[in-house]
Design a protein around this motif. Structure first.
Motif, mmCIF file in Angstrom:
data_model
loop_
_atom_site.group_PDB
_atom_site.id
_atom_site.type_symbol
_atom_site.label_atom_id
_atom_site.label_comp_id
_atom_site.label_asym_id
_atom_site.label_seq_id
_atom_site.Cartn_x
_atom_site.Cartn_y
_atom_site.Cartn_z
ATOM 1 N N LYS A 62 0.813 -1.219 0.000
ATOM 2 C CA LYS A 62 0.000 0.000 0.000
ATOM 3 C C LYS A 62 0.846 1.268 0.000
ATOM 4 C CE LYS A 62 -3.872 -2.339 0.365
ATOM 5 N NZ LYS A 62 -4.836 -2.406 -0.768
ATOM 6 N N ALA A 63 2.147 1.123 -0.101
ATOM 7 C CA ALA A 63 3.044 2.270 0.015
ATOM 8 C C ALA A 63 3.290 2.929 -1.337
ATOM 9 C CB ALA A 63 4.372 1.831 0.628
ATOM 10 N N PHE A 64 3.534 4.232 -1.299
ATOM 11 C CA PHE A 64 3.922 4.965 -2.506
ATOM 12 C C PHE A 64 5.422 4.863 -2.704
ATOM 13 C CE2 PHE A 64 0.071 7.254 -1.122
ATOM 14 C CZ PHE A 64 -0.652 7.234 -2.300
ATOM 15 N N LEU A 65 5.835 4.885 -3.943
ATOM 16 C CA LEU A 65 7.235 5.083 -4.270
ATOM 17 C C LEU A 65 7.534 6.582 -4.233
ATOM 18 C CD1 LEU A 65 7.515 2.422 -7.078
ATOM 19 C CD2 LEU A 65 9.030 2.532 -5.082
ATOM 20 N N PRO A 66 8.787 6.984 -4.053
ATOM 21 C CA PRO A 66 9.104 8.409 -3.967
ATOM 22 C C PRO A 66 8.548 9.208 -5.147
ATOM 23 C CG PRO A 66 10.998 7.108 -3.313
ATOM 24 C CD PRO A 66 9.973 6.135 -3.829
ATOM 25 N N GLY A 67 7.845 10.272 -4.820
ATOM 26 C CA GLY A 67 7.210 11.106 -5.834
ATOM 27 C C GLY A 67 5.827 10.657 -6.217
ATOM 28 N N GLY A 68 5.396 9.488 -5.734
ATOM 29 C CA GLY A 68 4.104 8.939 -6.137
ATOM 30 C C GLY A 68 2.928 9.399 -5.296
ATOM 31 N N ASP A 69 3.188 9.930 -4.120
ATOM 32 C CA ASP A 69 2.111 10.418 -3.259
ATOM 33 C C ASP A 69 1.822 11.867 -3.635
ATOM 34 O OD1 ASP A 69 0.324 11.101 -1.309
ATOM 35 O OD2 ASP A 69 1.603 10.526 0.387
ATOM 36 N N LEU A 70 0.750 12.073 -4.370
ATOM 37 C CA LEU A 70 0.440 13.399 -4.921
ATOM 38 C C LEU A 70 -0.527 14.190 -4.061
ATOM 39 C CD1 LEU A 70 -0.082 12.352 -8.673
ATOM 40 C CD2 LEU A 70 2.072 12.820 -7.453
ATOM 41 N N ARG A 71 -0.901 13.662 -2.904
ATOM 42 C CA ARG A 71 -1.995 14.269 -2.131
ATOM 43 C C ARG A 71 -1.711 15.695 -1.709
ATOM 44 N NH1 ARG A 71 -2.745 9.377 2.070
ATOM 45 N NH2 ARG A 71 -0.456 9.528 1.870
ATOM 46 N N ASP A 72 -0.472 16.025 -1.359
ATOM 47 C CA ASP A 72 -0.163 17.398 -0.952
ATOM 48 C C ASP A 72 -0.297 18.379 -2.108
ATOM 49 O OD1 ASP A 72 0.318 16.561 1.605
ATOM 50 O OD2 ASP A 72 2.509 16.587 1.443
ATOM 51 N N TRP A 73 -0.308 17.862 -3.314
ATOM 52 C CA TRP A 73 -0.425 18.726 -4.495
ATOM 53 C C TRP A 73 -1.850 18.788 -5.028
ATOM 54 C CZ3 TRP A 73 3.754 21.145 -7.208
ATOM 55 C CH2 TRP A 73 5.007 20.936 -6.632
ATOM 56 N N ILE A 74 -2.559 17.675 -4.994
ATOM 57 C CA ILE A 74 -3.856 17.623 -5.682
ATOM 58 C C ILE A 74 -5.014 17.218 -4.773
ATOM 59 C CG2 ILE A 74 -2.742 17.051 -7.875
ATOM 60 C CD1 ILE A 74 -3.727 14.127 -7.428
ATOM 61 N N GLY A 75 -4.742 16.898 -3.518
ATOM 62 C CA GLY A 75 -5.810 16.428 -2.639
ATOM 63 C C GLY A 75 -6.010 14.928 -2.776
ATOM 64 N N ALA A 76 -7.228 14.487 -2.503
ATOM 65 C CA ALA A 76 -7.517 13.055 -2.482
ATOM 66 C C ALA A 76 -7.315 12.442 -3.868
ATOM 67 C CB ALA A 76 -8.946 12.818 -2.017
ATOM 68 N N PRO A 77 -6.652 11.274 -3.944
ATOM 69 C CA PRO A 77 -6.458 10.615 -5.244
ATOM 70 C C PRO A 77 -7.758 10.056 -5.790
ATOM 71 C CG PRO A 77 -5.638 9.216 -3.471
ATOM 72 C CD PRO A 77 -6.019 10.522 -2.848
ATOM 73 N N LEU A 78 -7.873 10.052 -7.119
ATOM 74 C CA LEU A 78 -9.054 9.507 -7.790
ATOM 75 C C LEU A 78 -8.644 8.301 -8.647
ATOM 76 C CD1 LEU A 78 -10.725 12.893 -8.850
ATOM 77 C CD2 LEU A 78 -11.291 11.432 -6.884
ATOM 78 N N ARG A 79 -7.952 8.578 -9.745
ATOM 79 C CA ARG A 79 -7.405 7.531 -10.615
ATOM 80 C C ARG A 79 -5.968 7.913 -10.929
ATOM 81 N NH1 ARG A 79 -9.962 4.148 -14.037
ATOM 82 N NH2 ARG A 79 -8.342 4.667 -15.565
ATOM 83 N N PRO A 80 -5.047 6.931 -11.011
ATOM 84 C CA PRO A 80 -3.644 7.287 -11.246
ATOM 85 C C PRO A 80 -3.421 8.156 -12.475
ATOM 86 C CG PRO A 80 -3.813 4.990 -10.601
ATOM 87 C CD PRO A 80 -5.226 5.488 -10.784
#
Length: 516
Positions: A392-410
């Motif tokens: 369930k972990a993100f790879l570096p740079g893959g967690d976009l939540r601080d930029w776009i909010g809640a994820p929808l589709r990759p």
């Protein structure tokens, strides 16, 4: 002075980097030694697909395909900046496989594992679709299905970065020259650019890829007289060519060949089409030292001929602007045809003395699961089981939540990131903003820092490549040469002239990394 670690990993390809990441995240003290650069060989020379392997169904590799399809979904969510969905078109050729067989295969492909991100397969009338426009008129219908695309070399880098962030020591240009086993551990000699180092590790992981067998036979010394190498690898070269763009749409093609193999034709770097791959068996001595594999004229001719069976405009050897080749380390299963050799992996443990784990085979799509399985085995051999964590972990740079909010589709999440990057760094050319978002995802601010205008990026060494990015790659991503940057950490070399590539090389000569 001898340094002590829990685990020494030999090899900085996708499997070694993935295992280092997993073990470091479990709190293990890890050191990884790579003789060249990260992803310098096989792991940067794939067809760059995150896929289940549709053709493996014909070899009844249902378990491998299911495992790969499950991982496809996991990886798409973990790194939406470097992994994204891709639709494939298979023109139907009745002389190759009957339509019912293709439909059955695609039905299995759609349902062997749960899909949350990718759409299922369907048929297509090629004469009424833009997807048929580049194809010869004899191909009247086809099938469409989904898989994923990955920047393979950056996938290795992200695993190495995450491993380092979690405490692992990651060495490049540092071959392991000798390793001696005893009852309590392993003593290794590592030739680093700063000088010889001697390290002590409780366990050893052999993730040397095509060199895994030769490492055990030539470098690793047993505690007693037991043989460390019990398996044989088949070295199978897979080569690819890059040609000017063969079609305008964003789908890829999968072509069936008369020899029962398949090749792909994939949109690549905007202006190009990637065509591959071949299966050429190599002699065990072909990789003496750390020589890089290269394509031969027969392979180029084969790829051009097979692509030209489908495309209206023939692909010729004169169209080839670049090529690359990698050597797959496949576990020898006595298959006569290299294409039929299993792509699954085997993790072999040896506890005759200090723990040894050897990685045999594997494919890029299943690297995370391989690493998780390997870490579980290391835990068991060290007598200290720790929780798995990477699914369930993100790879570096893959967690976009601080930029776009809640994820929808990759895929849509990445487009939202591009929009925010373009707004925050409004001085960037849109093409440059997208490239940087692709490469670094949510870590783009680590590259650009406090830059507020284009002049803050420093010297432009080549179109769209500024000194600020080179300094970041040198400081944070182990880049030591123009080749590291232009052909692995990016593919900018494909877009640059010889003079522009030389300018990047000159920058590295004039700006050597400062080591403590």
């Amino acid at each position: 002075m001898e340094e002590h670690f829990d685990v020494l990993i030999v090899g900085g390809g996708i499997n070694g980097a993935g295992i280092a990441r997993d073990l470091a995240g479990r709190g293990r003290k890890v050191i990884l030694a790579e003789a060249s650069d990260f992803a310098a060989h096989t792991s940067s020379s794939s067809t760059k697909l995150i896929h289940g392997g549709l053709r493996y169904l014909e070899y009844y590799e249902f378990s491998l395909v299911r495992k790969a399809l499950q991982e496809r979904e996991v990886l798409l969510k973990s790194a939406p900046h470097i992994i994204w969905p891709l639709r494939f078109v298979m023109p139907h050729d009745a002389a190759m496989r009957p339509a019912w067989m293709v439909r059955l295969g695609l039905f299995l492909y759609d349902h062997l594992a749960r899909r949350e991100v990718l759409p299922g397969s369907c048929g297509v009338n090629l004469r009424r679709s833009k997807l048929g426009e580049p194809l010869k008129t004899q191909y009247k219908r086809g099938f469409i299905y989904s898989d994923g695309w990955v920047d393979d070399a950056r996938l290795v880098l992200l695993n190495a970065l995450d491993a380092r962030d979690k405490g692992a020591e990651m060495l490049t240009r540092s071959p392991v020259t000798a390793v001696q086993r005893d009852a309590e551990g392993w003593t290794a000699q590592i030739a680093t650019p700063q000088g010889q180092r001697q390290v002590r590790a409780r366990a050893l992981v052999n993730a040397a890829g095509p060199w895994a067998e030769s490492f055990l036979r030539q470098v690793a010394k047993p505690a007693r007289g037991e043989a460390l190498a019990t398996k044989h690898l088949r070295l199978v070269k897979g080569s690819h060519i890059i040609v000017k763009r063969c079609f305008e749409h964003d789908h890829a093609y999968i072509f069936q060949n008369p020899d029962k193999r398949i090749i792909f034709a994939i949109p690549y770097e905007g202006d190009y089409t990637l065509i591959g791959t071949t299966d050429v068996e190599l002699a065990p001595t072909a990789l003496d030292g750390f020589a890089k594999a290269s394509i031969d004229e027969d392979e180029i001719a084969y790829l051009c001929e097979q692509a030209s069976r489908y495309f209206t405009r023939p692909v010729t050897q004169a169209d080839v602007v670049w090529s690359y080749a990698g050597v797959r380390p496949l576990l020898d299963d006595d298959s006569g045809d290299p294409s039929a050799v299993t792509r699954d992996y085997l993790l072999e443990t040896n506890t005759e003395a200090a723990p040894l784990l050897s990685v045999w085979g594997g494919k890029i799509t299943t690297f995370r699961k391989l690493a998780e399985d390997a870490a579980d085995l290391i835990d068991a051999m060290l007598g200290d089981r720790r929780a798995a964590w990477t699914e369930k972990a993100f790879l570096p740079g893959g967690d976009l939540r601080d930029w776009i909010g809640a994820p929808l589709r990759p895929d849509s999440d990445f487009e939202r990131l591009v929009a925010v990057v373009a707004q925050r760094y409004d001085f960037l050319d849109p093409k440059l903003a997208r490239r940087l978002a692709r490469a670094y995802g949510s870590r783009i601010d680590r590259v650009l820092g406090s830059a507020a205008r284009i002049s803050d990026l420093g010297q432009e060494l080549a179109p769209g490549l500024y000194a600020i990015e080179l300094r970041y790659l040198q400081r944070e991503e182990w880049a030591l040469s123009a080749e590291d940057v232009l052909w692995r950490r990016s593919k900018l070399g494909l877009h640059y002239s010889e003079a522009e590539r030389a300018a990047v090389a000159a920058w590295f000569r004039l700006n050597p990394i400062q080591r403590a």
